[in-house]
Design an enzyme around this catalytic site. Structure first.
Site, PDB file in Angstrom:
ATOM      1  N   PHE B  74       0.776  -1.273  -0.130  1.00 57.82           N
ATOM      2  CA  PHE B  74      -0.001  -0.179  -0.034  1.00 57.82           C
ATOM      3  C   PHE B  74       0.904   1.157   0.040  1.00 57.82           C
ATOM      4  O   PHE B  74       2.153   1.048   0.266  1.00 57.82           O
ATOM      5  CB  PHE B  74      -0.969  -0.086   1.288  1.00 57.82           C
ATOM      6  CG  PHE B  74       0.123  -0.322   2.555  1.00 57.82           C
ATOM      7  CD1 PHE B  74       0.529   0.906   3.235  1.00 57.82           C
ATOM      8  CD2 PHE B  74       0.134  -1.533   2.982  1.00 57.82           C
ATOM      9  CE1 PHE B  74       1.000   0.690   4.459  1.00 57.82           C
ATOM     10  CE2 PHE B  74       0.627  -1.582   4.078  1.00 57.82           C
ATOM     11  CZ  PHE B  74       1.141  -0.594   5.031  1.00 57.82           C
ATOM     12  N   PHE B  76       2.331   3.786   1.799  1.00 58.03           N
ATOM     13  CA  PHE B  76       3.587   3.619   1.237  1.00 58.03           C
ATOM     14  C   PHE B  76       4.393   2.741   2.210  1.00 58.03           C
ATOM     15  O   PHE B  76       5.125   3.077   3.091  1.00 58.03           O
ATOM     16  CB  PHE B  76       4.541   4.927   1.121  1.00 58.03           C
ATOM     17  CG  PHE B  76       3.732   5.818   0.232  1.00 58.03           C
ATOM     18  CD1 PHE B  76       3.948   5.769  -1.206  1.00 58.03           C
ATOM     19  CD2 PHE B  76       3.439   7.316   0.925  1.00 58.03           C
ATOM     20  CE1 PHE B  76       3.449   6.698  -1.881  1.00 58.03           C
ATOM     21  CE2 PHE B  76       2.656   8.048  -0.023  1.00 58.03           C
ATOM     22  CZ  PHE B  76       2.709   7.779  -1.420  1.00 58.03           C
TER      23      PHE B  76
END
Lengths: 555, 155, 53
Positions: B74, B76
């Site tokens: 995802f 980050f």
């Protein structure tokens, strides 16, 4: 006064209206190139750990600017300008009204589109890179701008087709000039290749970015993008091949090696560069192993016309060098005009294309792609192919094209400056790309801001390569500045005179099989290949699609 | 259309070389099972966090020396954040994304694939060398892309 | 209108020198070197792939 003007028109390679159109395209190309070069240099310095960007600028923003301006704007504008000039030159030195009309309408649309997309990039509303992978969502204005660039390029293509039809009508039963034939092939490739990306942008991205559709089919958008993305690289390459097949032989005082083989190579490139997009998607889920392999095989077939091109180029050099007195296995090599930038720059481009082609075969080799996929090796690969082979050829062309269009001369000093520029560009590109290839094999990712991954020892071991990369980028920037200065001089300041527009001929009349000019046959074969390669997978991607993705803005 | 004799030889050699590449790739991919990762499984990207097993990302032992690693990528980062497996462990990675496209790469290995929202990507690797392996995202995913990484410790 | 055919008839080279009869030993050697570069680099990466499997 009138007589004097007439004489000047005669001295130019093409008449004034055609020259003005070509120059308009070429200069937009080089303005985009200049801005992109600044962005590229900054990226290299950031990644090399030498500078940090100010807070109002973002690495991925300048990366988007560099990619869009270099790969889409510089290339497309230059190519159209070059093709228009050569089409005019080989069809009587002029363009008829409707060809000019299409050309200028295309130019206007493309400039407007570029300005729209460029503004969104500057405003940081479109930091999605030039591949604009959904579900990253840029401003709709960015997508509309890129769509206008594509549509504008189509209008310009209609001008080339119109010129071709007119020439055929007036010269019944004759083979079209090689330059014209190759331009038409290049444009058919471009028209077919841009249809899927236009579908992606118009039917998927624009409605979704405006909020009219809540989600987007990611797999389909990627397939449509790469359906376009690979022939895109051939759209860059084919005009460089035109210069190699048609212009370079004349520059070195030789002849076209084989008219029909040159045409055949272009037809093969047209047929096999399009149905191959999955080789950019080898490492992704949702495409079966078998379909990936089919595209890999088709990809490797497109190597064959490039093998033919390699042979033709060396053969042109050898026959010309031998006529000039070169003896022995490689004696002809020394007889080539090494101090003439019109030859030297494209020759350096050809040299870059040898490792470029070898790397390309590796990238497309199915599972071997795992070694290099999305590593900075790939960045190195397309920098030696487009930034090396294609760009050096375009520079070499520009050194004679710009003065030929402005009715000026490439002076010995400008030639020497061009030689220096070529050396700087080549050395810079070699250092930067060699470092990228080496780092990529160790796993360093592409498209990534400066990072040490929390001081992971592996990432720290890449730092020396990143500094070499930055140094190469610095040399490239110097070469870019030098190039713009030389072209500025050749456009506005060089002495008036006659600069040859080099168009080579065959040594004696060669029969050309009529079939090579039956476009319905080739477009038909191409359509069949595309349906075979894409029909079933795209149908599957629509019928059995994954749940769609809403838009994201993660920058 | 006349081909010079040398050109004929060159094209035959060239085409033969390409055919050899294709043959080796096919044998290696289909007979030796080393085809590129091509998992066809799909998932709703907006419901990743509530879809088992991705609602609880982590390692599960499925055999003597074999593990399943269900992971999410995802903006980050990766979940789970840290993993540890014994030397010689065979790990089956299954990764998906709840947001944008990511990459999943373990430098020094052949584990390198795209993570697309809506799809589950899978690859298997046997860790025969001890160490702290870097797992990084190699597809641009946004402003924090350069920090998106994790590690897997093998000892 | 200038066409290729027109200009071709102007050139007055001996019709005997067909391109396929020309001495292209150097060309052949050069393309073989290119071929070797392609082969070596491909097998290099193939080896790396097998080693990392």
């Amino acid at each position: 006064m009138n007589i004097l003007q007439k004489d000047q028109t005669k001295a130019a390679a093409v008449d004034r209206s055609a020259a003005r159109l070509s120059l308009a395209y070429v200069w937009v190309a080089y303005i985009a190139f200049g801005v992109a070069a600044i962005a590229g240099m900054l990226q290299g310095m950031v990644r090399g750990g030498i500078i940090e960007l100010p807070s109002w600028m973002n690495y991925y923003q300048i990366l988007t600017a560099h990619g869009v301006l270099m790969a889409l704007i510089f290339t497309t504008f230059f190519i159209i300008g070059f093709l228009y000039s050569g089409v005019a030159k080989t069809t009587g030195g002029t363009l008829h009204g409707s060809a000019l009309g299409w050309g200028w309408s295309g130019w206007i649309l493309m400039v407007v589109g570029t300005a729209m997309a460029g503004t969104m990039i500057i405003l940081n509303e479109a930091s999605v890179l030039y591949t604009f992978y959904a579900p990253l969502k840029a401003s709709p204005i960015f997508y509309i701008g890129t769509a206008l660039v594509v549509v504008g390029s189509w209008l310009a293509g209609f001008g080339i087709f119109s010129r071709y039809r007119k020439w055929r009508r007036l010269n019944k039963g004759q083979n079209s000039p090689l330059f014209l034939y190759m331009s038409v092939t290049t444009y058919i490739l471009w028209m077919v290749a841009t249809i899927p990306v236009a579908v992606e942008v118009v039917f998927q991205l624009i409605p979704w970015s405006l909020g009219w559709t809540p989600t987007i089919n990611i797999m389909l958008s990627r397939t449509l993008f790469w359906f376009f993305g690979h022939p895109l690289v051939y759209f860059w390459l084919l005009p460089a091949y035109i210069a190699w097949y048609v212009c370079v032989p004349r520059v070195i005082g030789g002849h076209i090696f084989s008219d029909s083989l040159s045409r055949l190579a272009f037809i093969c490139l047209l047929l096999f560069s399009i149905p191959v997009g999955f080789h950019h998607q080898l490492m992704e889920p949702g495409i079966s192993e078998g379909w990936k392999m089919i595209h890999v095989i088709l990809t490797l077939i497109v190597v064959i016309p490039s093998l033919m091109t390699a042979f033709s180029m060396f053969a042109i050099f050898e026959t010309t060098g031998r006529k000039k007195g070169g003896v022995g296995l490689f004696g002809w090599f020394k007889k080539l005009p090494w101090t003439d930038v019109r030859f030297f720059a494209p020759f350096m481009g050809m040299l870059f294309f040898i490792p470029g082609g070898a790397g390309g075969i590796i990238n497309a080799s199915n599972q071997l792609n795992a070694v290099v996929h999305n590593t900075i090796w790939v960045t190195g690969h397309f920098h030696i192919t487009i930034g090396g082979a294609v760009a050096l050829t375009f520079f070499g062309v520009s050194f004679w094209l710009v003065p030929a269009l402005t009715g000026r001369k490439l002076t010995p000093t400008a030639n020497r400056m061009g030689m220096v520029q070529t050396v700087f560009w080549s050395v810079g590109m070699f250092l930067m790309s060699a470092a990228m290839h080496a780092m990529g094999l160790q796993g360093a990712p592409r498209r990534t801001d400066y990072t040490t991954y929390m001081d992971h020892p592996l990432a720290l071991s890449w730092m020396d390569y990143q500094r070499v990369m930055a140094f190469g980028g610095g040399l490239l920037f110097v070469a870019a500045v030098l190039l713009i200065l030389i072209l500025f001089y050749l456009t506005f300041m060089a002495p008036k005179g006659h600069e040859e527009y080099p168009i080579a001929e065959t040594e004696e009349a060669q029969p050309v099989p009529r079939i090579l000019e039956r476009w319905t046959v080739w477009v038909g074969v191409l359509a069949v290949l595309i349906v075979l390669a894409y029909g079933y997978p795209i149908m599957e991607q629509i019928q059995h699609q994954a749940p769609g993705s809403p838009p994201f803005r993660t920058w | 259309m006349h081909l010079h004799r040398y050109e004929k030889i060159w094209l035959i050699l060239g085409a033969g070389g390409l055919a050899l590449f294709i043959l080796l790739l096919c044998i290696n991919a289909f007979a030796m099972g080393m085809a590129p990762p091509s998992n066809m499984t799909m998932i709703d990207p907006t419901k990743v966090t509530e879809t088992p097993p991705f609602d609880n990302p982590g390692l599960t032992k499925v055999g003597d020396q074999e593990y399943d690693a269900y992971m999410t990528a995802f903006a980050f980062g990766f979940a789970p954040n840290k993993m540890e497996v014994p030397l010689g462990a065979k790990v089956n990675f299954h990764v998906t994304s709840p947001d944008v496209i990511h990459g999943f790469q373990i430098p020094g290995t052949n584990v390198n694939f795209m993570v697309l929202p809506g799809h589950i990507s899978s690859a298997t690797y046997t860790f025969d060398e001890p160490g702290e392996y870097l797992i990084l995202c190699n597809e641009y995913c946004g402003a924090g892309h350069q920090v998106m990484a994790t590690t897997i410790i093998v000892k | 209108m200038e066409t290729q055919r027109n200009t071709q008839t102007e050139t007055k080279k001996s019709p005997q020198t067909q391109p396929h009869q020309e001495n292209l030993k150097g060309t052949f050697a050069a393309v073989i070197i290119v071929g070797l570069i392609i082969l070596l680099s491909w097998f290099g990466i193939f080896g790396l792939f097998l080693e990392r499997a």
